[in-house]
Design an enzyme around this catalytic site. Sequence first.
Site, PDB file in Angstrom:
ATOM      1  N   GLU A  61       0.856  -1.196   0.000  1.00 16.47           N
ATOM      2  CA  GLU A  61       0.000   0.000   0.000  1.00 16.47           C
ATOM      3  C   GLU A  61       0.887   1.239   0.000  1.00 16.47           C
ATOM      4  O   GLU A  61       1.734   1.426   0.880  1.00 16.47           O
ATOM      5  CB  GLU A  61      -0.952   0.017   1.198  1.00 16.47           C
ATOM      6  CG  GLU A  61      -1.840   1.254   1.142  1.00 16.47           C
ATOM      7  CD  GLU A  61      -3.065   1.216   2.035  1.00 16.47           C
ATOM      8  OE1 GLU A  61      -3.487   0.115   2.449  1.00 16.47           O
ATOM      9  OE2 GLU A  61      -3.600   2.298   2.319  1.00 16.47           O
ATOM     10  N   ASP A 135      -2.035  11.926  -3.048  1.00 21.25           N
ATOM     11  CA  ASP A 135      -2.073  13.402  -2.979  1.00 21.25           C
ATOM     12  C   ASP A 135      -2.505  13.961  -4.330  1.00 21.25           C
ATOM     13  O   ASP A 135      -1.906  13.635  -5.359  1.00 21.25           O
ATOM     14  CB  ASP A 135      -0.691  13.953  -2.613  1.00 21.25           C
ATOM     15  CG  ASP A 135      -0.374  13.758  -1.132  1.00 21.25           C
ATOM     16  OD1 ASP A 135      -1.323  13.657  -0.327  1.00 21.25           O
ATOM     17  OD2 ASP A 135       0.817  13.708  -0.787  1.00 21.25           O
ATOM     18  N   LYS A 139      -3.112  21.876  -8.671  1.00 20.31           N
ATOM     19  CA  LYS A 139      -2.663  22.898  -9.638  1.00 20.31           C
ATOM     20  C   LYS A 139      -1.979  22.234 -10.827  1.00 20.31           C
ATOM     21  O   LYS A 139      -1.151  21.337 -10.645  1.00 20.31           O
ATOM     22  CB  LYS A 139      -1.663  23.845  -8.978  1.00 20.31           C
ATOM     23  CG  LYS A 139      -2.294  24.726  -7.930  1.00 20.31           C
ATOM     24  CD  LYS A 139      -1.287  25.689  -7.355  1.00 20.31           C
ATOM     25  CE  LYS A 139      -1.975  26.515  -6.284  1.00 20.31           C
ATOM     26  NZ  LYS A 139      -1.120  26.830  -5.166  1.00 20.31           N
ATOM     27  N   ASP A 171     -10.805  10.790  -5.318  1.00 19.81           N
ATOM     28  CA  ASP A 171     -12.027  11.594  -5.347  1.00 19.81           C
ATOM     29  C   ASP A 171     -11.894  12.751  -6.335  1.00 19.81           C
ATOM     30  O   ASP A 171     -12.771  13.597  -6.422  1.00 19.81           O
ATOM     31  CB  ASP A 171     -12.306  12.157  -3.944  1.00 19.81           C
ATOM     32  CG  ASP A 171     -11.129  12.967  -3.415  1.00 19.81           C
ATOM     33  OD1 ASP A 171      -9.981  12.555  -3.658  1.00 19.81           O
ATOM     34  OD2 ASP A 171     -11.348  14.006  -2.766  1.00 19.81           O
ATOM     35  N   THR A 205     -11.390   4.869   4.072  1.00 23.01           N
ATOM     36  CA  THR A 205     -10.216   5.478   4.703  1.00 23.01           C
ATOM     37  C   THR A 205     -10.616   6.858   5.233  1.00 23.01           C
ATOM     38  O   THR A 205     -11.689   7.375   4.917  1.00 23.01           O
ATOM     39  CB  THR A 205      -9.066   5.644   3.693  1.00 23.01           C
ATOM     40  OG1 THR A 205      -9.477   6.582   2.695  1.00 23.01           O
ATOM     41  CG2 THR A 205      -8.686   4.321   3.039  1.00 23.01           C
ATOM     42  N   ARG A 206      -9.726   7.434   6.031  1.00 24.85           N
ATOM     43  CA  ARG A 206     -10.006   8.743   6.603  1.00 24.85           C
ATOM     44  C   ARG A 206     -10.153   9.792   5.498  1.00 24.85           C
ATOM     45  O   ARG A 206     -11.013  10.658   5.542  1.00 24.85           O
ATOM     46  CB  ARG A 206      -8.847   9.140   7.522  1.00 24.85           C
ATOM     47  CG  ARG A 206      -9.323   9.791   8.789  1.00 24.85           C
ATOM     48  CD  ARG A 206      -8.271   9.680   9.822  1.00 24.85           C
ATOM     49  NE  ARG A 206      -7.144  10.504   9.429  1.00 24.85           N
ATOM     50  CZ  ARG A 206      -6.696  11.508  10.171  1.00 24.85           C
ATOM     51  NH1 ARG A 206      -7.293  11.806  11.305  1.00 24.85           N
ATOM     52  NH2 ARG A 206      -5.654  12.198   9.787  1.00 24.85           N
ATOM     53  N   TYR A 207      -9.302   9.667   4.506  1.00 23.20           N
ATOM     54  CA  TYR A 207      -9.360  10.647   3.423  1.00 23.20           C
ATOM     55  C   TYR A 207     -10.652  10.501   2.619  1.00 23.20           C
ATOM     56  O   TYR A 207     -11.242  11.494   2.190  1.00 23.20           O
ATOM     57  CB  TYR A 207      -8.133  10.518   2.512  1.00 23.20           C
ATOM     58  CG  TYR A 207      -8.022  11.695   1.600  1.00 23.20           C
ATOM     59  CD1 TYR A 207      -7.355  12.849   1.999  1.00 23.20           C
ATOM     60  CD2 TYR A 207      -8.648  11.692   0.354  1.00 23.20           C
ATOM     61  CE1 TYR A 207      -7.303  13.961   1.172  1.00 23.20           C
ATOM     62  CE2 TYR A 207      -8.594  12.794  -0.465  1.00 23.20           C
ATOM     63  CZ  TYR A 207      -7.916  13.918  -0.060  1.00 23.20           C
ATOM     64  OH  TYR A 207      -7.879  15.020  -0.879  1.00 23.20           O
TER      65      TYR A 207
END
Length: 226
Positions: A61, A135, A139, A171, A205-207
């Site tokens: 992961e 991440d 931009k 997302d 997941t938290r994200y």
Amino acid sequence: MPDRQWRNFYGRTRGKTLRPLQRERLEGLLPRLTLGGVTREENPGREVLDVSALDGPLWLEIGFGGGEHLVHMAKAYPDVTLIGAEPFVNGIAQFLGKLEAEGVGNVRVHPGDARDLLEVLPAGCLDKAFLNYPDPWPKARHHRRRFVTPEPLRLLARAMAPGAELRVATDIEDYVRQTLEEVPPAGFALERGPTDEAWPDWTRTRYEAKALREGRSPHYMTFRRL
Ligand SMILES: C[S@@+](CC[C@H](N)C(=O)[O-])C[C@H]1O[C@@H](n2cnc3c(N)ncnc32)[C@H](O)[C@@H]1O
């Protein structure tokens, strides 16, 4: 020989002050789980790691954050060794708390950049890899920092066995676009998705929870290493 002596890491490696118990876990538990010989300091010649002592299939992961998915998968698949790479110390500390609470033993960690680990893993040693909510670097001028760019994908493809599965969750619609554009030329075939239907063994997941709270929806993609 490595093609670069060092690489830039643009994300955060430290957040707010750690609690004493978290510090204790980082000092006591983490060294027992850490794969040695990954960093440039430990392995300047970039020798291939000996992973023969790790049991069963190896799954990786990349960027496990607080470790929800990593611990969940390790618990669900006790015959697999899950390897997690994550440079954000506060995430690692949270993950160690979960691991201890669940009493899970089949996890190993590289507390750093996944690219450094991929570079020294034996070719074709991974049977599965997970890239959950990488991440987004929204931009346009930062898109080349995304994990789904040629250099990280080349390292990942090399470490994955033919037929191995790569799962990507995001997302961000533009991340879906770049994933569909960049992953196949690195040696993968799209097998499923993009879809909003998660894998049967997925855990939030938290994200992902944060994305949903903020009105963004998940996109899941599955690729197969050729
Ligand atoms: C948006 S967070 C998502 C965390 C977690 N996967 C989740 O879904 O909650 C992305 C994570 O990837 C990590 N990350 C970024 N680049 C990485 C790299 N090159 N190797 C390993 N982890 C990385 C970051 O430190 C961060 O914790």
